[in-house]
Write an enzyme that holds these catalytic residues in place. Structure first.
Site: not given
Ligand code: FAD
Ligand code: EPU
Length: 344
Positions: A164, A340, A238
């Site tokens: 991240r 994050e 997250s």
């Molecule tokens: P923004 O939120 O618009 O911006 C984020 C940051 O990046 C800001 O600092 C912004 O200034 C900068 N930025 C954005 N675009 C540019 C650009 N073109 N040039 C320079 N700077 C820029 N993340 C994960 O890693 N894994 C996941 O599984 C995941 N699941 C998610 C699930 C949900 C429901 C939600 C709401 C979010 C999740 N995220 C996850 C977080 C998020 O979706 C990602 O970090 C995504 O890449 C952010 O992109 P964005 O375009 O929305 O960025």
């Molecule tokens: N867990 C709990 N309680 C909870 C949630 C999670 O105990 O309420 C524990 C469980 O042991 C579970 C473990 O956490 O097995 C992992 O949970 P999960 O598989 O849901 O993944 P996560 O670690 O919570 C990360 C990323 C997600 C990504 C998923 C799948 C981070 C900060 N988050 O979540 O990314 O989608 O793995 O790979 O690394 C994001 O970055 O926004 C995001 C959603």
């Protein structure tokens, strides 16, 4: 390109937090960047590049210029029988790129299905899910220096990707506008199903995987069962990062908590922050944070790592809850949660 004033950002962040930008502009052509960078509104103010707004928390109105990224276009640059280089403009929605690739049977991107946001947002924090990180498929990142307007290319190794993290979230935060990302994808079947939730799903449902679209659909299914849809419940995924610990800390925690989950991954041993948060709660309450609600904000009932806006929440409200969660986890486990999400 028209610079607007006092612009409402509520619909431009997935948390659904109401905030205003002093100045606002949407960029739909790369050549508009030059005009933007030389405008007085850009030169004389704080700047925020905004993609899908899915990883930001507005804690107050933004006293500067917000630049919304509307750059579109996906093209194949070159290919041979094994691999293909795909260039995507940074304003494309991430999942549209996933579909572009999986519709054509390319491998490498499918585990990252359904992550919200734009292609330009993906390298910032090196998005990751289900055993893949975007660094695994990025060839290079094209950027513009927001001070000089100069165009530059960062090769994968220049981006200093980590869990991240990247140079763009860290040392060079805010300096460059990412205009395009070039991905190297595989044409050869390349299954990555080591991640437990994915592996379990495949085994339990006895599924045979024929193409990358199959994996993409399964990942989407798993994600929908765990994460709230921002269209229904405001959130930014997250809120905190999982925590890497050294072996001494791991042993200490294992001694105290026999049910401690931990994963050996990349840079070391990771403790899931969702578990830590679930084990803590509001001071002197005896209850868990998981499913907790105060005012308009809360901790999602199915995933303690996700903070939600039940409607009408302010950034301050979320920030207050964040502070309480960090304190409670530190008090109980001696571990410091790191957000994050980008606090603006
Ligand atoms: P923004 O939120 O618009 O911006 C984020 C940051 O990046 C800001 O600092 C912004 O200034 C900068 N930025 C954005 N675009 C540019 C650009 N073109 N040039 C320079 N700077 C820029 N993340 C994960 O890693 N894994 C996941 O599984 C995941 N699941 C998610 C699930 C949900 C429901 C939600 C709401 C979010 C999740 N995220 C996850 C977080 C998020 O979706 C990602 O970090 C995504 O890449 C952010 O992109 P964005 O375009 O929305 O960025
Ligand atoms: N867990 C709990 N309680 C909870 C949630 C999670 O105990 O309420 C524990 C469980 O042991 C579970 C473990 O956490 O097995 C992992 O949970 P999960 O598989 O849901 O993944 P996560 O670690 O919570 C990360 C990323 C997600 C990504 C998923 C799948 C981070 C900060 N988050 O979540 O990314 O989608 O793995 O790979 O690394 C994001 O970055 O926004 C995001 C959603």
């Amino acid at each position: 390109m028209k610079i607007k004033q006092n612009y409402d950002l509520t619909k431009l962040n997935t948390f659904g937090i109401s905030a205003k930008a002093k100045y606002f502009v949407e960029i739909s052509k790369e050549k508009d960047l030059g005009d933007l960078f030389s405008s007085k509104e850009f030169k004389n103010n704080k700047k925020l590049f905004l993609g899908g707004g899915s990883n930001v928390l507005f804690t107050k109105d933004f006293d500067g210029i917000v630049v919304l990224n509307g750059l579109k276009g996906i093209e194949i640059l070159k290919e041979d029988e094994n691999s293909v280089f795909v260039k995507s403009a940074s304003g494309e929605f991430w999942n549209d790129l996933v579909n572009f690739a999986t519709d054509r049977g390319y491998w490498g991107i499918e585990n990252l299905s359904l992550i919200p946001g734009t292609v330009g947002g993906a390298p910032i924090q090196n998005i990751g899910a289900y055993g893949t990180e975007v660094k695994d498929i990025i060839d290079s990142v094209e950027v513009y220096d927001s001070e000089t307007g100069e165009k530059k290319v960062f090769q994968n190794s220049d981006c200093k990707f980590g869990y991240r993290d990247s140079i763009f979230k860290n040392k060079l935060k805010g300096k460059y506008f990412i205009s395009a990302v070039i991905f190297k994808l595989s044409k050869i079947k390349n299954l990555n199903v080591k991640y437990k939730a994915l592996k379990d799903y495949l085994e339990n449902n006895k599924l045979e995987i024929k193409n990358s679209k199959d994996i993409s659909n399964i990942v989407a299914q798993i994600r929908k069962s765990k994460l709230p849809d921002p269209k229904i419940l405001g959130n930014a995924g997250s809120f905190f990062k999982n925590i890497y610990v050294d072996s001494a800390k791991l042993e200490e925690l294992k001694r105290k908590y026999s049910d401690l989950p931990y994963f050996e991954e990349g840079e070391g041993v990771k403790i899931p922050a969702g578990w830590l948060i679930e084990k803590c709660g509001p001071a002197n309450s005896g209850t868990s944070w998981k499913g907790y609600r105060i005012g308009n904000v809360g901790v999602y009932e199915k995933q303690a790592l996700v903070l939600v806006n039940y409607g009408g929440a302010t950034g301050e409200e979320v920030k207050n809850l964040v502070g309480q969660i960090i304190d409670s986890v530190f008090e109980k486990f001696g571990l410091k949660l790191v957000p994050e999400v980008n606090l603006i």
